[in-house]
Write an enzyme that holds these catalytic residues in place. Structure first.
Site, PDB file in Angstrom:
ATOM      1  N   GLU A 167      33.940  35.811  50.469  1.00 16.49           N
ATOM      2  CA  GLU A 167      33.737  36.916  49.530  1.00 16.49           C
ATOM      3  C   GLU A 167      32.964  36.516  48.277  1.00 16.49           C
ATOM      4  OE1 GLU A 167      37.181  39.333  48.847  1.00 16.49           O
ATOM      5  OE2 GLU A 167      37.425  39.742  50.982  1.00 16.49           O
ATOM      6  N   GLU A 376      39.406  39.607  58.098  1.00 18.61           N
ATOM      7  CA  GLU A 376      40.540  39.980  57.242  1.00 18.61           C
ATOM      8  C   GLU A 376      40.692  41.487  57.295  1.00 18.61           C
ATOM      9  OE1 GLU A 376      41.083  38.563  53.193  1.00 18.61           O
ATOM     10  OE2 GLU A 376      40.003  36.717  53.682  1.00 18.61           O
TER      11      GLU A 376
END
Ligand code: BG6
Length: 486
Positions: A167, A376
């Site tokens: 991320e 995720e």
């Protein structure tokens, strides 16, 4: 399109779960590991919670892998802690750290579980921050390159799927939250220069995998929050596109097209941003062709027009799990985020929106034509053991059922998806709420206040996911009810 039958998943689809080193391992001062900046966050910055024990996976990894095997996993995504491998980030290599990951990977492989390894998940060696400011200094490009190359040569015969930086987009967008802004004088001005440094690290890692890992595949993992326009007002559509550009598309465009998009270059000019691009940078970037796009997706957003003369509002995450504490931001001249009345939310005000996954997969496939992995996706909840010593998490089963079903629909729509790795297998530390926000299929008997026996207790969702895997997705229902009485 509505389909008459349940979606089917490819035969070799990789089912599993996901974690990161600092959120699950504990043992921060054992095995020669050096300190990481995230350790300090978690000790001093409420509501981060002490990560010195976490789920104690460092000592329980065999038991955890045995449980993964019992659930039928064919993949497990985890991250390697840089400071466990090179305690001060750029000096001596710590054999004990390498041994830990060799043992973990061997255990996985022995149980036919494909390892998917993230090189970096928020845990910068503290020494690099103290020495030169960490991500704020181009010196990190060489140090990260050396670390990435070491991982490839050491584990490349056993690990074929590599993910570079977790991320990167969220680290830039939420710099103050994830600690990247530490020591940076003017974060808003400097963050895209730091992002450029991270881009070069990502590129170096991609090159390293291709050079050093036979049949190695490598990709980035943005945190992805699909953004819908608030209404049919054309201005809301442009606002949603602006939000999309500035929170995720900027990164995906760069990773795939290997250059900054015209929109972003224009944005840098408009806001007087200097990313400090140097001679030779583009030549490195151009070699970093990725093989897949991994995606983390938990929720969606809605954006509306925000005129230039509007007042800016800073985004505030909900940090205590009491509904209604999220502050929707306003970026005058660009966009504002809004609540979405069509979806429910979690206690942390995260939108519960399974269709977001189908939308995201189609969007990313349409734009980039690369295979995708979901690494995720999950449901954070306040949880404790019930009187019967168990956790009956029907809300999580419903959440996961509906989300995975939509992935199936996206696959039917023609999107190539390689894996589904939910967050998370065992409970682990949430970035903002420690053990007070639990995601696991397996309960860890401990709390933020008291370290208990760290016993592993399978939640109802564990048994349910086992069925999903065993049937390669046919156990899923089209929109599951929360419990039998509903
Ligand atoms: C992802 C991160 O963005 O979200 C994980 O990669 C994180 O590290 C997860 O744990 C869930 O967020 P949170 O704040 O609920 O832990």
């Amino acid at each position: 399109m509505y389909y008459k039958n349940k979606p089917t998943f490819p035969e070799n689809f990789l089912w599993g779960a996901s974690s990161s080193a600092w959120q699950v391992e504990g043992a921060t001062t054992e095995g020669g590991r050096g300190p990481a900046t995230i350790d300090l966050n978690s000790q001093t910055k409420k509501p981060f919670t002490d990560n010195s024990i976490a789920a104690d996976h460092y000592h329980h990894y065999k038991e955890d892998v045995a449980l993964m095997k019992e659930a039928g996993f064919s993949s497990y995504r985890f991250s390697i802690s840089w400071s466990r491998i090179i305690p001060d980030g750029d000096g001596e290599i710590n054999q004990e750290g390498l041994d830990f990951y060799h043992n973990l990977i061997d255990e996985l492989v022995k149980n036919n579980i494909t390892p998917i390894v993230t090189m970096y998940h928020y845990d910068l060696p503290l020494a690099l921050f103290e020495k030169y400011g960490g991500w704020n200094n181009r010196q990190i490009i060489d140090d990260f390159d050396r670390y990435a190359r070491l991982l490839c040569t050491e584990f490349g015969d056993k690990v074929k799927y590599w993910i570079t930086l977790n991320e990167q987009n969220m680290q830039i967008v939420y710099g103050d939250w994830l600690g990247l802004d530490k020591g940076v004088d003017n974060w808003e001005k400097e963050k895209y220069r730091i992002n450029h440094i991270m881009n070069l690290c990502h590129a170096k890692a991609v090159i390293a995998v291709h050079e050093l890992v036979e049949n190695g595949q490598v990709g980035p993992v943005p945190g992805y929050v699909p953004i819908y326009p608030n209404s049919g007002n054309p201005k809301d559509q442009i606002a949603a596109m602006n939000a999309e550009e500035l929170t995720e598309k900027m990164w995906l465009d760069f990773y795939v097209h290997l250059e900054y998009s015209p929109f972003i270059l224009r944005y840098f000019k408009e806001y007087d941003i200097d990313i400090d691009m140097r001679d030779g940078d583009l030549a490195i970037i151009k070699q970093a062709k990725i093989d897949f796009i991994a995606l983390n997706c938990y929720r969606s957003n809605v954006a509306a027009d925000c005129p230039l003369d509007d007042k800016s509002v800073k985004l505030e995450l909900n940090k205590n799990g009491e509904k209604g504490n999220f502050v929707y931001p306003k970026f005058p001249g660009l966009y504002q985020l809004m609540p979405n009345n069509y979806v429910e939310t979690t206690d942390w005000d995260w939108e519960i929106d399974p269709i977001a996954l189908r939308y995201m997969l189609r969007y990313v496939w349409d734009h980039y034509q690369l295979p995708m992995m979901i690494v995720e996706n999950g449901f954070g909840a306040h949880e404790s053991l019930g009187d019967d010593g168990k956790v009956h998490d029907d809300y999580r089963i419903k959440f996961l059922n509906d989300q995975i079903y939509q992935i199936g629909l996206a696959i039917e729509d023609g999107c190539p998806v390689l894996s589904y790795n939910l967050w998370s297998f065992t409970d682990l530390l949430s970035t903002g709420n420690g053990m007070a926000k639990r995601y696991g299929l397996v309960y860890i008997n401990t709390t933020d206040e008291d370290v208990l026996d760290l016993r592993r207790v399978k939640k109802d969702s564990f048994e349910w996911y086992k069925q999903v895997i065993a049937t390669n997705g046919q156990h899923l229902e089209n929109q599951k009810k929360k419990n039998k009485n509903q």
